[in-house]
Design a protein around this motif. Structure first.
Motif, short mmCIF file in Angstrom:
data_model
loop_
_atom_site.label_atom_id
_atom_site.label_comp_id
_atom_site.label_asym_id
_atom_site.label_seq_id
_atom_site.Cartn_x
_atom_site.Cartn_y
_atom_site.Cartn_z
N GLY A 109 0.81 -1.21 0.00
CA GLY A 109 0.00 0.00 0.00
C GLY A 109 0.85 1.26 0.00
O GLY A 109 2.04 1.23 0.32
N THR A 110 0.23 2.36 -0.39
CA THR A 110 0.95 3.62 -0.53
C THR A 110 0.40 4.69 0.40
O THR A 110 -0.82 4.72 0.66
CB THR A 110 0.88 4.12 -1.99
N PRO A 111 1.25 5.57 0.91
CA PRO A 111 0.76 6.68 1.74
C PRO A 111 0.18 7.81 0.88
O PRO A 111 0.18 7.75 -0.35
CB PRO A 111 2.00 7.12 2.50
N GLU A 112 -0.27 8.85 1.56
CA GLU A 112 -0.85 10.00 0.87
C GLU A 112 0.19 10.73 0.02
O GLU A 112 1.39 10.54 0.21
CB GLU A 112 -1.45 10.98 1.90
N GLY A 113 -0.30 11.57 -0.88
CA GLY A 113 0.59 12.38 -1.69
C GLY A 113 0.77 11.88 -3.10
O GLY A 113 1.65 12.36 -3.83
N VAL A 114 -0.03 10.89 -3.53
CA VAL A 114 0.10 10.38 -4.89
C VAL A 114 -0.17 11.51 -5.88
O VAL A 114 -0.91 12.45 -5.60
CB VAL A 114 -0.85 9.19 -5.14
N GLY A 115 0.46 11.40 -7.05
CA GLY A 115 0.28 12.44 -8.05
C GLY A 115 0.85 12.02 -9.38
O GLY A 115 1.41 10.93 -9.52
N ALA A 116 0.71 12.89 -10.35
CA ALA A 116 1.06 12.56 -11.73
C ALA A 116 2.51 12.90 -12.04
O ALA A 116 3.09 13.83 -11.48
CB ALA A 116 0.13 13.30 -12.68
N VAL A 117 3.07 12.12 -12.97
CA VAL A 117 4.38 12.41 -13.55
C VAL A 117 4.24 12.48 -15.06
O VAL A 117 3.31 11.92 -15.65
CB VAL A 117 5.44 11.35 -13.16
N LEU A 118 5.22 13.15 -15.67
CA LEU A 118 5.24 13.35 -17.12
C LEU A 118 6.58 12.88 -17.67
O LEU A 118 7.54 12.69 -16.91
CB LEU A 118 5.04 14.83 -17.43
N PRO A 119 6.68 12.71 -18.98
CA PRO A 119 7.98 12.35 -19.56
C PRO A 119 9.06 13.36 -19.15
O PRO A 119 8.84 14.57 -19.15
CB PRO A 119 7.71 12.42 -21.07
N GLY A 120 10.20 12.82 -18.75
CA GLY A 120 11.31 13.64 -18.26
C GLY A 120 11.40 13.72 -16.76
O GLY A 120 12.44 14.09 -16.21
N ASP A 121 10.33 13.39 -16.04
CA ASP A 121 10.34 13.42 -14.58
C ASP A 121 11.13 12.23 -14.03
O ASP A 121 11.14 11.14 -14.59
CB ASP A 121 8.92 13.37 -14.02
N GLU A 122 11.78 12.47 -12.89
CA GLU A 122 12.57 11.43 -12.23
C GLU A 122 12.05 11.22 -10.82
O GLU A 122 11.96 12.17 -10.04
CB GLU A 122 14.05 11.80 -12.20
N MET A 123 11.76 9.98 -10.49
CA MET A 123 11.24 9.61 -9.17
C MET A 123 12.33 8.91 -8.37
O MET A 123 13.06 8.08 -8.90
CB MET A 123 10.04 8.68 -9.31
N ARG A 124 12.42 9.24 -7.10
CA ARG A 124 13.30 8.55 -6.17
C ARG A 124 12.45 8.04 -5.03
O ARG A 124 11.76 8.81 -4.33
CB ARG A 124 14.38 9.50 -5.63
N ALA A 125 12.47 6.72 -4.81
CA ALA A 125 11.65 6.09 -3.79
C ALA A 125 12.55 5.43 -2.75
O ALA A 125 13.46 4.68 -3.11
CB ALA A 125 10.73 5.05 -4.43
N ASP A 126 12.28 5.69 -1.47
CA ASP A 126 13.11 5.17 -0.38
C ASP A 126 12.27 4.70 0.79
O ASP A 126 11.27 5.32 1.14
CB ASP A 126 14.07 6.26 0.13
N VAL A 127 12.70 3.60 1.38
CA VAL A 127 12.22 3.15 2.68
C VAL A 127 13.47 2.97 3.54
O VAL A 127 14.42 2.30 3.12
CB VAL A 127 11.45 1.81 2.58
N ASP A 128 13.49 3.60 4.70
CA ASP A 128 14.68 3.55 5.55
C ASP A 128 15.11 2.11 5.81
O ASP A 128 14.28 1.25 6.13
CB ASP A 128 14.42 4.25 6.88
N GLY A 129 16.41 1.85 5.66
CA GLY A 129 16.95 0.53 5.88
C GLY A 129 17.02 -0.34 4.65
O GLY A 129 17.61 -1.42 4.67
#
Length: 234
Positions: A205-225
Motif C-alpha cells: 500500500g501507498t501513503p498519501e501524496g500520490v500524483g502525476a508524472v510526465l515524460p522527463g520526470d525522475e522519481m526517487r523512492a526510499d524506505v529507511d533501511g
C-alpha cells in the motif's frame, strides 16, 4: 515436454549482497492501506478487511531496479494521468495458507522498495462502472522493484520512514507504522484467500501524496533501511 512456443521466462529481482536472483511468482497489491491515502482517494479509512488486486509477473510488467542505477520506463498509452505510488514490498520465501499473524514473519524472505505505477484516469473510470482495475494497474512497466534485503539481514520492518521525491521535491512521506493492516496482518489475511508460495511479492500500500508524472520526470523512492530506487519517465 515441448510447447508450441517458448514459455515466458521467470523474472528475477536482485538480492542485496548476493549473486542469485529472487524468482517472482505472483504480485499481490493491497488497496488503500494508509488512512490518509484512503481519504485523498475519497474513501472512509475505517479498518475494514483489506482488499487485494494483482499485477502480472512477466518481464513486461516487472522492472527490476539494480542498486545505484536509474532505470527508464516509458509513459504508458491511453492515459493523461500517470501516477506514482511508493510501497514497501514484502517477498515471500515459504509456502503457506491460513497463516496466523504470530507466524507471519516465518514466511517473509525479505523486503524491497517498489512503485505501483497507475493509470489513474483509467482506474477511476473502471471504478465508477464497478469494473476491475486491470487497465489502470496491470499494464507494462507498472511495477519497478529494488533489490530485496533478506529478513535475516534487516530483521522485521515494523517501523520505517517511507518517502518519494519527484525531480528532487518530496511528494510522499509517511511511516510504515501508519499501515492500516501491518505486514503480518496483511500476510495472514491474504493467505486465507490464496496459498502463498515462494516467489510471491506483496505491495503493501501507498501513503498519501500520490500524483502525476510526465515524460522527463525522475522519481526517487526510499524506505529507511532498504536500497532506494530511481526511476525516470521517458
Amino acid at each position: 515436454m515441448s510447447f508450441v512456443f517458448k514459455p515466458m521466462p521467470v523474472v528475477g529481482i536482485p538480492i542485496k549482497d548476493s549473486d542469485v536472483l529472487f524468482p517472482v511468482r505472483r504480485i499481490y497489491c493491497v488497496g488503500r492501506n494508509y488512512a490518509a491515502h484512503a481519504r485523498e482517494m475519497g474513501f472512509d479509512p475505517d479498518r475494514e478487511p483489506p482488499f487485494f488486486f494483482c499485477k502480472p509477473n512477466d518481464a513486461e510488467s516487472i522492472v527490476p531496479v539494480p542498486a545505484g542505477e536509474t532505470v527508464t520506463i516509458p509513459y504508458p498509452p491511453l492515459t493523461s494521468n500517470y501516477h506514482y505510488e511508493i510501497e514497501l514490498v514484502v517477498a515471500i520465501g515459504k509456502d503457506g495458507k491460513n497463516i496466523s499473524v504470530e507466524q507471519a514473519a516465518e514466511y517473509i524472505y525479505g523486503y524491497a522498495v517498489g512503485l505501483d505505477m497507475t493509470r489513474r484516469d483509467l482506474q477511476m473510470a473502471q471504478r465508477e462502472k464497478g469494473r476491475p482495475w486491470e487497465v489502470g494497474k496491470a499494464f507494462d512497466y507498472s511495477a519497478p522493484v529494488g533489490p530485496i534485503h533478506r529478513l535475516a539481514d534487516v530483521g522485521e520492518l515494523n517501523a520505517a520512514d517511507i518517502h518519494l521525491t519527484v525531480n528532487g521535491e518530496t511528494q510522499q512521506r509517511s511511516d510504515i507504522t501508519h499501515l492500516i493492516w501491518n505486514v503480518a496482518e496483511t500476510i495472514a489475511n491474504l493467505s486465507t484467500l490464496f496459498e502463498l508460495k515462494q516467489g510471491d511479492l506483496i505491495f503493501t500500500g501507498t501513503p498519501e501524496g500520490v500524483g502525476a508524472v510526465l515524460p522527463g520526470d525522475e522519481m526517487r523512492a526510499d524506505v529507511d533501511g532498504l536500497t532506494g530506487i530511481t526511476v525516470k519517465v521517458a
